[in-house]
Design an enzyme around this catalytic site. Structure first.
Site, PDB file in Angstrom:
ATOM      1  N   CYS B  54      -9.732 137.654 -21.239  1.00  0.00           N
ATOM      2  CA  CYS B  54      -9.075 138.928 -21.574  1.00  0.00           C
ATOM      3  C   CYS B  54     -10.036 139.887 -22.287  1.00  0.00           C
ATOM      4  CB  CYS B  54      -7.834 138.676 -22.419  1.00  0.00           C
ATOM      5  SG  CYS B  54      -8.155 137.640 -23.832  1.00  0.00           S
ATOM      6  N   ASN B  55     -11.117 139.339 -22.856  1.00  0.00           N
ATOM      7  CA  ASN B  55     -12.046 140.193 -23.590  1.00  0.00           C
ATOM      8  C   ASN B  55     -13.314 140.556 -22.830  1.00  0.00           C
ATOM      9  OD1 ASN B  55     -10.736 140.737 -25.972  1.00  0.00           O
ATOM     10  ND2 ASN B  55     -11.297 138.768 -26.863  1.00  0.00           N
ATOM     11  N   GLY B 194      12.918 134.106 -35.691  1.00  0.00           N
ATOM     12  CA  GLY B 194      12.167 135.097 -34.917  1.00  0.00           C
ATOM     13  C   GLY B 194      10.810 134.575 -34.454  1.00  0.00           C
TER      14      GLY B 194
END
Lengths: 273, 423
Positions: B54-55, B194
């Site tokens: 992704c980088n 959460g």
């Protein structure tokens, strides 16, 4: 034999210094790769020191505790031995730097010993009294190490409470571990010293016909031991916090140090010999 | 004949391009496999490895191809139907030693967005495995990976570049380990259901924490989260009673007031005076009364405190950069030295062939003019002469291997003298 031992006596402070340097490297995080080598070096220094003490024991035909230098050398050995066991059990080298500082200075002073002193005191030739002396020194050592761990506990406690995320915070072992080690070492010291003192009193009863002789060292050692026993028991019963126990341990050590310096513990033997 | 390090890198990373561009030029596993075969076929590169995360997207090309890199970039543009590959603003091209230094920095986490993150090493290994399975690996690339992995291990072993948590939830886990000896003996209570709580639960589970107790206003949500981590679900009403069973408490709810008060914690402390309690408050507004931190054996950390740890760790990692870079440069030098030795073997082989050709040619001419009985001696003599001359070259070549400048000069000299460059 004498020459070999003299050479070893002079080499030992350098070996301790080398060890201290290695532990400082580990503590300050400059050389994580040194960890295994340092473990080997620690075992080696311990063996060399044990060999040096053994040589002297054979030569003098008595436990080498005749002078303050001898006592300091044995003290350094005890610290190293107790630390070696702790490192093996808890597999953590981060506290080595702090503990071994306390071993380095005694061995350095011990190396200034100009010559061996043949023990004139017949009491030290008595093997049971020699064991009594050794147990007391190891007991004191355990109390000292307990105080050092207590101090480290207080430092780490403050680091966590004050949000100080320094290298010291990173390198010190977990807080609970330091607390347990401190309490464990103090308990070890109480037990070993208790055994040493009991043995000493039993021997004086056998030799002098009295269980307790009015000697300053006997009085002070017994008092110190009783103080530790009382504090430890009350803390356990009253469920004092680890922090309070740590303060007590450090305070107890400072008191112990002041007493030892005050009466010149290593200078002479008991007055009744 | 002068052999330069045959490595070219065409790459794009988070440092040169935004995520939209990086997404457009990223390659899937299937695309990578296809590209490795195509680049090999079309441009004759011996080794091709594609690192696509992704980088970054980086294409490592090894071997002496006659192809122009611009042609490769144009071909990639065509393949991806874009113009980014030839845009020097986004893509960088590194060659030789520069490319090797970059690769070693990438594999060791020095070039990562989060300095020192170890994930990249696994991604490089994965990229190499694919290159290998698609026939995209050669001796140079194999050695490059070997040396790179060794450099990465050395960096990890000898520096603190990857030490310390760099995310808030992980910092909470790390801090717990600074308080307790072993997390597997500790129980954790998670208040809320959460994303933040879930991420933290994941980290704690990975570190082998004991029981996981999920407490939430609605029991259903607590049950859903608890099921993911083999935990137990409770409602907020159970909180005071459960407090005595836990060593770590993490709270991240949207409650407007305090969920955990000083009185509740004090009551709990009376039942377990020796045991420490680590409280992590990741909620805004806060769930835990800050006054509890004043209690003995209670350690309360909120979001800001944990963020402070993260920043401190990042700063410590940055301090390690010079030492890590030094290790990288040493490893690159070792690699260059290996390559030089490898290159010497290659050159020696060429020189031997060159001399042997001359010898055979001259012997062929002599055979028609000289009596046959003298030929074995002549063959022996010429071979001996050839070996002696060759030996001098080999000796000098090996002696200069450790002095790159001298070595290159000597290679140049040999190339000119024996015309090896053309061959």
């Amino acid at each position: 034999m004498y020459l070999i031992d003299r050479v070893l006596t002079l080499i030992l402070p350098f070996l301790y210094l080398m060890l201290l340097y290695r532990y400082s490297q580990i503590f300050f995080g400059h050389a994580p790769r040194y960890e295994h080598k340092t473990r080997v070096l620690l075992s080696l220094v311990l063996l060399i020191h044990a060999f040096e003490l053994l040589l002297r024991q054979i030569y003098l035909k008595a436990m080498p505790l005749s002078s303050i230098f001898d006592a300091l050398s044995f003290l350094a050995f005890s610290i190293l031995l107790v630390y070696f066991l702790i490192e093996r059990i808890y597999k953590n080298q981060a506290s080595g730097f702090f503990i071994l500082i306390f071993a380095f200075f005694p061995i350095l002073i011990a190396s200034f010993n100009p010559a061996w002193q043949q023990e004139s005191n017949p009491l030290l030739a008595n093997p049971l009294l020699a064991i009594h002396a050794s147990l007391n020194i190891i007991g004191y050592t355990a109390l000292v190490i307990g105080a050092v761990y207590a101090l480290l506990y207080l430092i780490q406690f403050q680091n966590i409470k004050q949000r100080r995320f320094t290298r010291i915070f990173d390198q010190l072992p977990p807080l609970v571990y330091l607390g347990k080690m401190s309490k464990g070492a103090v308990l070890l010291g109480i037990i070993i010293m208790g055994l040493g003192l009991t043995l000493g009193h039993l021997q004086t009863k056998k030799i002098f016909g009295q269980f307790f002789l009015p000697d300053i060292k006997v009085i002070l050692t017994d008092t110190i031991w009783l103080f530790y026993v009382a504090a430890y028991s009350i803390a356990h019963l009253k469920k004092w916090s680890t922090r309070l126990l740590a303060y007590l341990s450090v305070g107890g050590f400072l008191f112990l140090l002041a007493v030892l310096i005050g009466v010149g513990f290593g200078k002479s033997f008991h007055t009744f010999h | 004949m002068t052999r330069k390090l045959p490595l070219t890198l065409i790459g794009i990373s988070y440092k040169t391009a935004p995520i939209e561009i990086r997404e457009a030029v990223a390659f899937s596993k299937e695309e990578q496999a296809f590209l490795i075969r195509q680049l090999n076929h079309q441009f004759s590169f011996k080794g091709i490895m594609i690192l696509s995360t992704c980088n970054r997207t980086e294409i490592y090309l090894s071997g002496e191809s006659s192809a122009d890199i611009t042609a490769v970039r144009n071909w990639l543009n065509e393949y991806k139907d874009c113009l980014y590959f030839t845009d020097d603003g986004y893509f960088y091209v590194l060659q030789g030693k520069e490319a090797i230094v970059h690769f070693f920095q990438v594999i060791s986490g020095l070039d990562s967005q989060i300095l020192g993150e170890p994930q990249i090493t696994g991604q490089v290994k994965e990229a190499y495995r694919l290159a290998y399975s698609c026939g995209g690996s050669d001796t140079f690339l194999n050695k490059l990976i070997n040396f790179g992995l060794q450099a990465q291990k050395k960096v990890r072993r000898e520096t603190f570049l990857s030490a310390g948590a760099v995310s808030v939830s992980y910092a909470a886990v790390e801090l717990s380990r600074k308080i307790f000896t072993e997390l597997k003996k500790q129980n954790i209570m998670l208040i809320g259901a959460g994303e933040t709580v879930e991420l933290a639960a994941q980290h704690f589970r990975e570190k082998g924490v004991g029981r996981i107790l999920v407490v939430n206003r609605t029991l259903e949500k607590a049950q859903t989260l608890a099921a993911k981590f083999s935990g137990e679900a409770y409602t907020l009403d159970d909180l005071p009673a459960l407090l005595g069973e836990v060593d770590i408490l993490l709270s991240a709810t949207s409650s407007p007031g305090y969920i955990l008060t000083r009185e509740m914690v004090e009551k709990h402390q009376k039942n377990r005076p020796y045991k420490p309690l680590f409280l992590i408050d990741l909620a805004i507004p806060r769930d835990i009364d800050p006054a509890v931190d004043r209690l003995d054996s209670i350690y309360l950390y909120n979001l800001d405190d944990l963020e402070e740890i993260v920043q401190a760790n990042l700063a410590k990692r940055k301090q390690e950069l010079p030492r890590a870079k030094k290790i990288i440069l040493q490893s690159v030098e070792s690699f260059v030295q290996w390559f030089s030795t490898h290159a010497s073997t290659y050159i020696i082989h060429h020189l031997s062939r060159y001399f042997e050709n001359i010898r055979q040619h001259e012997l062929k001419r002599l055979r028609s003019r000289l009596p046959l009985e003298g030929m074995p001696q002549i063959e022996y003599l010429t071979e001996s002469l050839m070996k002696k001359i060759l030996h001098q070259h080999i000796r000098l070549l090996r002696a200069t291997v450790k002095k790159p400048q001298l070595y290159q000069q000597y290679l140049s000299f040999l190339s000119d003298l024996y015309g090896l460059k053309k061959k």
